[in-house]
Scaffold this motif. Structure first.
Motif, PDB file in Angstrom:
ATOM      1  N   ARG A   6       0.861  -1.197   0.000  1.00  0.00           N
ATOM      2  CA  ARG A   6       0.000   0.000   0.000  1.00  0.00           C
ATOM      3  C   ARG A   6       0.886   1.231   0.000  1.00  0.00           C
ATOM      4  O   ARG A   6       1.916   1.261   0.677  1.00  0.00           O
ATOM      5  CB  ARG A   6      -0.926  -0.006   1.218  1.00  0.00           C
ATOM      6  CG  ARG A   6      -1.896  -1.179   1.176  1.00  0.00           C
ATOM      7  CD  ARG A   6      -2.894  -1.122   2.286  1.00  0.00           C
ATOM      8  NE  ARG A   6      -3.837  -0.027   2.106  1.00  0.00           N
ATOM      9  CZ  ARG A   6      -4.871   0.191   2.926  1.00  0.00           C
ATOM     10  NH1 ARG A   6      -5.067  -0.601   3.964  1.00  0.00           N
ATOM     11  NH2 ARG A   6      -5.692   1.195   2.716  1.00  0.00           N
ATOM     12  N   TYR A   7       0.466   2.246  -0.761  1.00  0.00           N
ATOM     13  CA  TYR A   7       1.238   3.481  -0.875  1.00  0.00           C
ATOM     14  C   TYR A   7       0.340   4.650  -0.473  1.00  0.00           C
ATOM     15  O   TYR A   7      -0.857   4.637  -0.759  1.00  0.00           O
ATOM     16  CB  TYR A   7       1.702   3.684  -2.320  1.00  0.00           C
ATOM     17  CG  TYR A   7       2.363   2.470  -2.928  1.00  0.00           C
ATOM     18  CD1 TYR A   7       3.633   2.081  -2.538  1.00  0.00           C
ATOM     19  CD2 TYR A   7       1.694   1.703  -3.883  1.00  0.00           C
ATOM     20  CE1 TYR A   7       4.236   0.956  -3.095  1.00  0.00           C
ATOM     21  CE2 TYR A   7       2.293   0.582  -4.445  1.00  0.00           C
ATOM     22  CZ  TYR A   7       3.559   0.222  -4.049  1.00  0.00           C
ATOM     23  OH  TYR A   7       4.141  -0.894  -4.598  1.00  0.00           O
ATOM     24  N   PHE A   8       0.946   5.650   0.160  1.00  0.00           N
ATOM     25  CA  PHE A   8       0.152   6.790   0.626  1.00  0.00           C
ATOM     26  C   PHE A   8       0.813   8.119   0.277  1.00  0.00           C
ATOM     27  O   PHE A   8       2.021   8.180   0.015  1.00  0.00           O
ATOM     28  CB  PHE A   8      -0.043   6.723   2.150  1.00  0.00           C
ATOM     29  CG  PHE A   8      -0.948   5.614   2.584  1.00  0.00           C
ATOM     30  CD1 PHE A   8      -2.321   5.799   2.646  1.00  0.00           C
ATOM     31  CD2 PHE A   8      -0.431   4.359   2.891  1.00  0.00           C
ATOM     32  CE1 PHE A   8      -3.158   4.763   3.019  1.00  0.00           C
ATOM     33  CE2 PHE A   8      -1.260   3.319   3.265  1.00  0.00           C
ATOM     34  CZ  PHE A   8      -2.630   3.519   3.336  1.00  0.00           C
ATOM     35  N   ARG A  55       8.963   5.929   4.894  1.00  0.00           N
ATOM     36  CA  ARG A  55       8.761   5.111   6.096  1.00  0.00           C
ATOM     37  C   ARG A  55       7.984   3.858   5.697  1.00  0.00           C
ATOM     38  O   ARG A  55       7.326   3.841   4.650  1.00  0.00           O
ATOM     39  CB  ARG A  55       7.953   5.892   7.149  1.00  0.00           C
ATOM     40  CG  ARG A  55       8.579   7.226   7.530  1.00  0.00           C
ATOM     41  CD  ARG A  55       9.779   7.045   8.428  1.00  0.00           C
ATOM     42  NE  ARG A  55      10.590   8.253   8.483  1.00  0.00           N
ATOM     43  CZ  ARG A  55      10.396   9.268   9.332  1.00  0.00           C
ATOM     44  NH1 ARG A  55       9.389   9.235  10.174  1.00  0.00           N
ATOM     45  NH2 ARG A  55      11.192  10.303   9.308  1.00  0.00           N
ATOM     46  N   ALA A  57       5.402   0.468   7.115  1.00  0.00           N
ATOM     47  CA  ALA A  57       4.562  -0.134   8.154  1.00  0.00           C
ATOM     48  C   ALA A  57       4.236  -1.551   7.707  1.00  0.00           C
ATOM     49  O   ALA A  57       3.991  -1.804   6.523  1.00  0.00           O
ATOM     50  CB  ALA A  57       3.282   0.663   8.344  1.00  0.00           C
ATOM     51  N   GLN A  60       0.060  -2.388   9.466  1.00  0.00           N
ATOM     52  CA  GLN A  60      -0.408  -1.141  10.071  1.00  0.00           C
ATOM     53  C   GLN A  60       0.328  -0.743  11.345  1.00  0.00           C
ATOM     54  O   GLN A  60      -0.208  -0.027  12.184  1.00  0.00           O
ATOM     55  CB  GLN A  60      -1.934  -1.177  10.302  1.00  0.00           C
ATOM     56  CG  GLN A  60      -2.675  -1.568   9.018  1.00  0.00           C
ATOM     57  CD  GLN A  60      -4.139  -1.240   9.025  1.00  0.00           C
ATOM     58  OE1 GLN A  60      -4.696  -0.869  10.039  1.00  0.00           O
ATOM     59  NE2 GLN A  60      -4.765  -1.365   7.878  1.00  0.00           N
ATOM     60  N   ARG A  61       1.584  -1.197  11.473  1.00  0.00           N
ATOM     61  CA  ARG A  61       2.442  -0.721  12.562  1.00  0.00           C
ATOM     62  C   ARG A  61       3.764  -0.269  11.944  1.00  0.00           C
ATOM     63  O   ARG A  61       4.305  -0.945  11.064  1.00  0.00           O
ATOM     64  CB  ARG A  61       2.715  -1.823  13.583  1.00  0.00           C
ATOM     65  CG  ARG A  61       1.449  -2.389  14.223  1.00  0.00           C
ATOM     66  CD  ARG A  61       1.805  -3.294  15.385  1.00  0.00           C
ATOM     67  NE  ARG A  61       2.265  -2.525  16.525  1.00  0.00           N
ATOM     68  CZ  ARG A  61       1.475  -2.021  17.463  1.00  0.00           C
ATOM     69  NH1 ARG A  61       0.176  -2.199  17.394  1.00  0.00           N
ATOM     70  NH2 ARG A  61       1.984  -1.343  18.466  1.00  0.00           N
ATOM     71  N   PHE A  62       4.306   0.861  12.442  1.00  0.00           N
ATOM     72  CA  PHE A  62       5.585   1.332  11.934  1.00  0.00           C
ATOM     73  C   PHE A  62       6.619   0.218  12.047  1.00  0.00           C
ATOM     74  O   PHE A  62       6.653  -0.508  13.052  1.00  0.00           O
ATOM     75  CB  PHE A  62       6.081   2.549  12.735  1.00  0.00           C
ATOM     76  CG  PHE A  62       5.436   3.844  12.332  1.00  0.00           C
ATOM     77  CD1 PHE A  62       5.753   4.444  11.115  1.00  0.00           C
ATOM     78  CD2 PHE A  62       4.510   4.457  13.160  1.00  0.00           C
ATOM     79  CE1 PHE A  62       5.167   5.642  10.741  1.00  0.00           C
ATOM     80  CE2 PHE A  62       3.910   5.657  12.793  1.00  0.00           C
ATOM     81  CZ  PHE A  62       4.244   6.251  11.582  1.00  0.00           C
ATOM     82  N   GLU A  74       0.648  -7.063   5.095  1.00  0.00           N
ATOM     83  CA  GLU A  74       0.411  -5.788   4.409  1.00  0.00           C
ATOM     84  C   GLU A  74       1.619  -4.897   4.670  1.00  0.00           C
ATOM     85  O   GLU A  74       1.927  -4.603   5.824  1.00  0.00           O
ATOM     86  CB  GLU A  74      -0.866  -5.149   4.970  1.00  0.00           C
ATOM     87  CG  GLU A  74      -1.204  -3.793   4.373  1.00  0.00           C
ATOM     88  CD  GLU A  74      -2.578  -3.305   4.851  1.00  0.00           C
ATOM     89  OE1 GLU A  74      -3.592  -3.965   4.527  1.00  0.00           O
ATOM     90  OE2 GLU A  74      -2.643  -2.289   5.552  1.00  0.00           O
ATOM     91  N   ALA A  76       3.184  -1.269   3.942  1.00  0.00           N
ATOM     92  CA  ALA A  76       2.873   0.076   3.453  1.00  0.00           C
ATOM     93  C   ALA A  76       4.157   0.882   3.352  1.00  0.00           C
ATOM     94  O   ALA A  76       5.049   0.744   4.188  1.00  0.00           O
ATOM     95  CB  ALA A  76       1.885   0.760   4.385  1.00  0.00           C
ATOM     96  N   PHE A  78       5.423   4.944   2.647  1.00  0.00           N
ATOM     97  CA  PHE A  78       4.854   6.303   2.562  1.00  0.00           C
ATOM     98  C   PHE A  78       5.876   7.343   3.005  1.00  0.00           C
ATOM     99  O   PHE A  78       6.835   7.022   3.705  1.00  0.00           O
ATOM    100  CB  PHE A  78       3.580   6.394   3.413  1.00  0.00           C
ATOM    101  CG  PHE A  78       3.664   5.774   4.782  1.00  0.00           C
ATOM    102  CD1 PHE A  78       4.325   6.419   5.824  1.00  0.00           C
ATOM    103  CD2 PHE A  78       3.068   4.542   5.041  1.00  0.00           C
ATOM    104  CE1 PHE A  78       4.384   5.850   7.091  1.00  0.00           C
ATOM    105  CE2 PHE A  78       3.128   3.962   6.311  1.00  0.00           C
ATOM    106  CZ  PHE A  78       3.786   4.622   7.338  1.00  0.00           C
ATOM    107  N   PRO A  80       7.333  10.637   5.178  1.00  0.00           N
ATOM    108  CA  PRO A  80       7.147  10.983   6.589  1.00  0.00           C
ATOM    109  C   PRO A  80       5.779  11.650   6.799  1.00  0.00           C
ATOM    110  O   PRO A  80       5.333  12.421   5.950  1.00  0.00           O
ATOM    111  CB  PRO A  80       8.284  11.970   6.856  1.00  0.00           C
ATOM    112  CG  PRO A  80       9.353  11.582   5.892  1.00  0.00           C
ATOM    113  CD  PRO A  80       8.618  11.136   4.660  1.00  0.00           C
ATOM    114  N   VAL A  81       5.155  11.333   7.935  1.00  0.00           N
ATOM    115  CA  VAL A  81       3.787  11.806   8.182  1.00  0.00           C
ATOM    116  C   VAL A  81       3.792  13.300   8.518  1.00  0.00           C
ATOM    117  O   VAL A  81       4.784  13.846   9.009  1.00  0.00           O
ATOM    118  CB  VAL A  81       3.125  10.990   9.304  1.00  0.00           C
ATOM    119  CG1 VAL A  81       3.002   9.529   8.885  1.00  0.00           C
ATOM    120  CG2 VAL A  81       3.898  11.109  10.623  1.00  0.00           C
TER     121      VAL A  81
END
Lengths: 84, 152
Positions: A6-8, A55, A57, A60-62, A74, A76, A78, A80-81
Motif C-alpha cells: 500500500r502506498y500513501f 517510512r 509499516a 499497520q504498525r511502523f 500488508e 505500506a 509512505f 514521513p507523516v
C-alpha cells in the motif's frame, strides 16, 4: 511470499497506484522485500529515489527495514507523516 | 476499563466549547483543563488542505499515543480529536484536551500529545492554492527535535 503493498501521500500520487499484491521469493525482512520489489519494478525504483525518507509499516504498525515479514502481510510505504 | 483519554478520528468539524464542557463534567476532580487547537492557516493563497489518513493504522497509533500520555502524566481525563478530509483556512484540524488536578501536568500532557501527533500521527497533508498549485506538505526536522526532547 505474497505481500499486499500500500502506498500513501505524495508517493501514491507519484506511482499512480495505491495498492497491489506482489509475490516475492527468498526474503525475510522488509528491507530485503523492498530491494527485491525495486529490482522488479523500475517505476517503484525511481519513485523511491525521490523519497529517501520513506517510512514503512507492516500490518499497520511502523516498521524498520530489519522487521520480519510473513506471507500475507500488508506492507505500506509512505513519506514521513505530516499530521497535527 | 475505560480509557482516560478518549481519541476520535473524524472528517466532521468539532465543537471545542462543547467538548471542553463535557470533559469538565466527566472529570469532577480536575482542577485544570489545558487545551490545544490546530487551525488551518490561510497564508500564501491557500484554497484548502486535504488530510489523507491510513484507516486502521491512524486510529491505532493515536490510541497508543494516548495510552503513553496516560502512563506519563497524572490525568483525570483527556480528549484527542484529529480530522481528515478537506478543510479550508480557519477550520480546526486537531483538538487536544487534558484534565488534571494541577495545571502543570495538564499543560505538559497537551504539549506531549501535540508534539507526538506531529511526528507519529499517520496523516499526510496536501495543499491546494488559489492559483491551482497542489503540493504535499513536507515533514519538518524541527518536529522530530521537539519529540526527542521528551525522551529522557
Amino acid at each position: 511470499m505474497r505481500l499486499t503493498l500500500r502506498y500513501f501521500g505524495a508517493l501514491r500520487d507519484r506511482l499512480g497506484r495505491e495498492a497491489e499484491d506482489r509475490d516475492i521469493a527468498d526474503v525475510t525482512t522488509a528491507g530485503a522485500a523492498i530491494d527485491a520489489l525495486v529490482e522488479q519494478d523500475s517505476t517503484l525504483a525511481s519513485a523511491l529515489l525521490d523519497f529517501p525518507r520513506a517510512r514503512y509499516a507492516i500490518n499497520q504498525r511502523f516498521a524498520t527495514r530489519t522487521a520480519l515479514l510473513a506471507d500475507g502481510d500488508e506492507l505500506a510505504i509512505f513519506p514521513p507523516v505530516t499530521g497535527g | 476499563m475505560t480509557d482516560v483519554i478518549t481519541t476520535r478520528i473524524q472528517s466532521e468539524p468539532f465543537d471545542m466549547a462543547a467538548e471542553c464542557a463535557l470533559l469538565a463534567e466527566r472529570c469532577g476532580e480536575a482542577g485544570a483543563i489545558a487545551s490545544f487547537v490546530g487551525i488551518v492557516r490561510g497564508e500564501g493563497g491557500l484554497r484548502d488542505l486535504t488530510l489523507e489518513h491510513y484507516p486502521g493504522m491512524t486510529e491505532t497509533g493515536i490510541a497508543e499515543l494516548a495510552r503513553n500520555a496516560e502512563a506519563r502524566f497524572p490525568l483525570q481525563g483527556g480528549l484527542v480529536i484529529h480530522r481528515y478530509g478537506t478543510l479550508t483556512p480557519g477550520e480546526a484540524i486537531v483538538l487536544v484536551l487534558a484534565a488534571s488536578r494541577h495545571r502543570q501536568s495538564a499543560l505538559d500532557a497537551v504539549a506531549f500529545l501535540i508534539d507526538h501527533l506531529k511526528t507519529e500521527a499517520v496523516f499526510w497533508k496536501r495543499e491546494r492554492y488559489l492559483d491551482g498549485t497542489v503540493r504535499w506538505v513536507e515533514a519538518y526536522e524541527s518536529d522530530d527535535a521537539r519529540v526527542a526532547k521528551w525522551k529522557n
